[in-house]
Design a protein around this motif. Structure first.
Motif, short mmCIF file in Angstrom:
data_model
loop_
_atom_site.label_atom_id
_atom_site.label_comp_id
_atom_site.label_asym_id
_atom_site.label_seq_id
_atom_site.Cartn_x
_atom_site.Cartn_y
_atom_site.Cartn_z
N THR A 136 -8.63 2.17 -0.80
CA THR A 136 -8.03 2.95 0.22
C THR A 136 -6.70 2.31 -0.05
OG1 THR A 136 -8.39 1.72 2.19
CG2 THR A 136 -9.38 3.69 1.51
N LYS A 139 -2.12 0.50 -4.65
CA LYS A 139 -0.93 0.66 -5.20
C LYS A 139 -0.07 1.37 -6.11
CE LYS A 139 0.42 -3.83 -2.68
NZ LYS A 139 0.63 -4.76 -2.45
N PHE A 141 0.51 4.03 -8.30
CA PHE A 141 1.08 5.13 -7.85
C PHE A 141 1.55 6.28 -9.22
CE2 PHE A 141 3.83 8.61 -5.76
CZ PHE A 141 3.21 8.75 -4.59
N ARG A 172 -2.69 7.16 -6.25
CA ARG A 172 -2.50 7.12 -5.35
C ARG A 172 -1.47 8.65 -5.83
NH1 ARG A 172 -3.21 7.24 -0.70
NH2 ARG A 172 -4.85 5.86 0.36
N THR A 173 -1.10 9.84 -5.09
CA THR A 173 -0.28 10.30 -5.71
C THR A 173 0.09 10.81 -4.22
OG1 THR A 173 -2.54 12.19 -5.56
CG2 THR A 173 -0.75 11.49 -7.64
N THR A 174 -0.44 10.38 -3.03
CA THR A 174 0.44 10.33 -1.82
C THR A 174 0.24 9.00 -1.08
OG1 THR A 174 -0.38 12.64 -1.28
CG2 THR A 174 0.56 11.54 0.07
N ILE A 176 -0.19 6.33 1.53
CA ILE A 176 -1.23 6.29 2.25
C ILE A 176 -1.38 6.55 3.86
CG2 ILE A 176 -1.32 4.04 2.73
CD1 ILE A 176 -4.08 4.20 2.83
N CYS A 179 -1.16 10.52 4.64
CA CYS A 179 -2.05 10.65 4.73
C CYS A 179 -2.98 10.35 5.66
CB CYS A 179 -3.18 10.22 3.29
SG CYS A 179 -2.74 10.54 1.96
N GLY A 185 -5.10 11.68 -0.86
CA GLY A 185 -4.23 11.38 -1.81
C GLY A 185 -4.37 10.16 -2.97
N MET A 186 -5.92 10.07 -3.00
CA MET A 186 -5.94 9.51 -4.25
C MET A 186 -6.33 10.69 -5.00
SD MET A 186 -7.86 5.79 -2.96
CE MET A 186 -8.23 6.84 -1.51
N GLY A 233 -5.55 14.54 -5.20
CA GLY A 233 -5.76 14.39 -3.48
C GLY A 233 -7.05 14.02 -3.70
#
Length: 388
Positions: A136, A139, A141, A172-174, A176, A179, A185-186, A233
């Motif tokens: 989780t 980094k 992105f 990650r697209t959002t 953490i 979220c 968000g991944m 996500g």
């Protein structure tokens, strides 16, 4: 309860053994010394149809289960290739699973046949230097732009990236902090590994030198929308679908290496004569070898139970993790015993057991640590409070 292999499963073992036996100790020693990918072995397995054992039949695969995949990989590991042999084809069995389950029909039709035939090889970009097992906290992105995403990040232990043509990336697209849950968000992407834009730096390591592991540097890399797997996500939940199969297959691989080492030690104990008799006649040699056999068989039974549960669509998290834990430990112990049984010659490269010992250690470390497995079992099976 039936522990006997079906005719089809026995045929898999025999056919895989026929391929594996074509590549002898000299082949694997040379690949390690040169740090050279086993292209010939990979091609032979592809031509025999084994790269697609778990892939859907409509895309050229065999459509078989994790049980058959575990049988196959256990057999691959038993004939001298060690982790070099299994790592050559390991990623094909679980890595593309998100594509199979969550990809569009167009994505499956375009990508899966090329993986089955061996035309494409894929590497797995998940682990990161600062995240480790806490996925989780990655980094890397992926920023949404017109027509796709721009990805920036660093990945570690990206196996086969020196030879792969594709990369499966978790990003990650959002952020953490935005979220509801850390696991949100991944997103997973399957895209080209363009080395002109992605730097791949080889990591020198203790064993399995034939199959590369790498640090991967992704800077401003554009990935089109069509290379995203499933919903944005939802990547972490998609990744979970492949974790139990991977643990089962890893267990079967490790056990196979241990079985190979045990057979080498047992043969040497029959051949080596000291003080006028075979060293295998001494209980000091016999008993450790016998313990190895007991532990390896027990671990294999757990792995097969976990595979059966998975294929029957039953909960198998505890069994899959337990199989990985005891399989890796039993295999490591068998390889260590094999070196000690050979005495001074066990330390030499000629007898191969030192290579097997170096290569089997990784199974105690990856893809999940022993400590995290024990914490999982304590929480999920024994009802203890979460400790991590």
């Amino acid at each position: 309860m039936n522990f006997e292999f079906t005719d089809e499963q026995q045929a898999i073992r025999d056919a895989v053994a026929d391929v594996a036996k074509r590549f002898d100790d000299h082949y694997w020693s040379e690949k390690e010394d040169k740090e050279e990918f086993p292209f010939e072995f990979h091609r032979a397995m592809a031509e025999a149809g084994w790269l697609g054992i778990t892939m859907p039949e409509q895309y050229g695969g065999a459509g078989l289960g994790v049980t058959e995949a575990a049988i196959m990989m256990n057999e691959v590991a038993k004939h001298g290739g060690g982790s070099g042999a299994v790592s050559t084809i390991h990623i094909n069995l679980f890595g593309p699973h998100p594509i199979v389950v969550f990809g569009t029909d167009e994505q499956k039709a375009e990508w899966i046949p090329r993986l089955v035939s061996g035309e494409d090889q894929v590497c797995f970009g998940v682990t990161e230097p600062d995240a480790g097992l806490d996925t989780t906290r990655i980094k890397t992105f992926a920023r949404k732009v017109d027509g796709g995403y721009i990805i920036n990040g660093r990945k570690l232990w990206t196996s086969t990236a020196q030879v792969a043509s594709k990369i499966l990336v978790l990003a990650r697209t959002t952020p953490i902090e935005q979220c509801k849950k850390p696991t949100d968000g991944m997103t997973i992407f399957y895209t080209d590994l363009d080395r002109s834009k992605i730097e791949v730096k080889r990591i020198r390591k203790m064993g399995r030198a034939a199959v590369d592991s790498n640090a991967t540097f992704i800077d401003d890399y554009f990935v089109p929308d069509g290379h995203r797997i499933g919903e944005e996500g939802k990547g972490f939940s998609y990744l979970l679908h492949s974790l139990n199969p991977e643990r089962i297959i890893v267990a079967a691989e490790a056990i196979g290496i241990g079985q190979d080492a045990l057979q080498r030690a047992a043969r040497y104990a029959q051949e080596r004569v000291v003080f006028g008799r075979q060293i295998g006649q001494n209980q000091g040699i016999q008993h450790p070898l016998a313990e190895n056999w007991i532990e390896l068989e027990a671990a294999l039974n757990m792995a097969m139970k976990a595979a059966w549960l998975y294929d029957a669509d039953k909960p198998c998290g505890a069994e899959a993790n337990a199989a990985k834990f005891i399989g890796a430990r039993a295999a490591y112990k068998a390889c260590e015993t094999a070196v000690l049984t050979h005495g001074g010659l066990g330390y030499s490269r000629e007898y191969q057991v030192e290579r097997l010992l170096r290569e089997v250690l990784v199974y105690r470390i990856a893809p999940v640590s022993e400590q995290l497995i024990l914490s999982f079992i304590a929480e999920k099976v024994l009802g203890q409070k979460k400790s991590y």
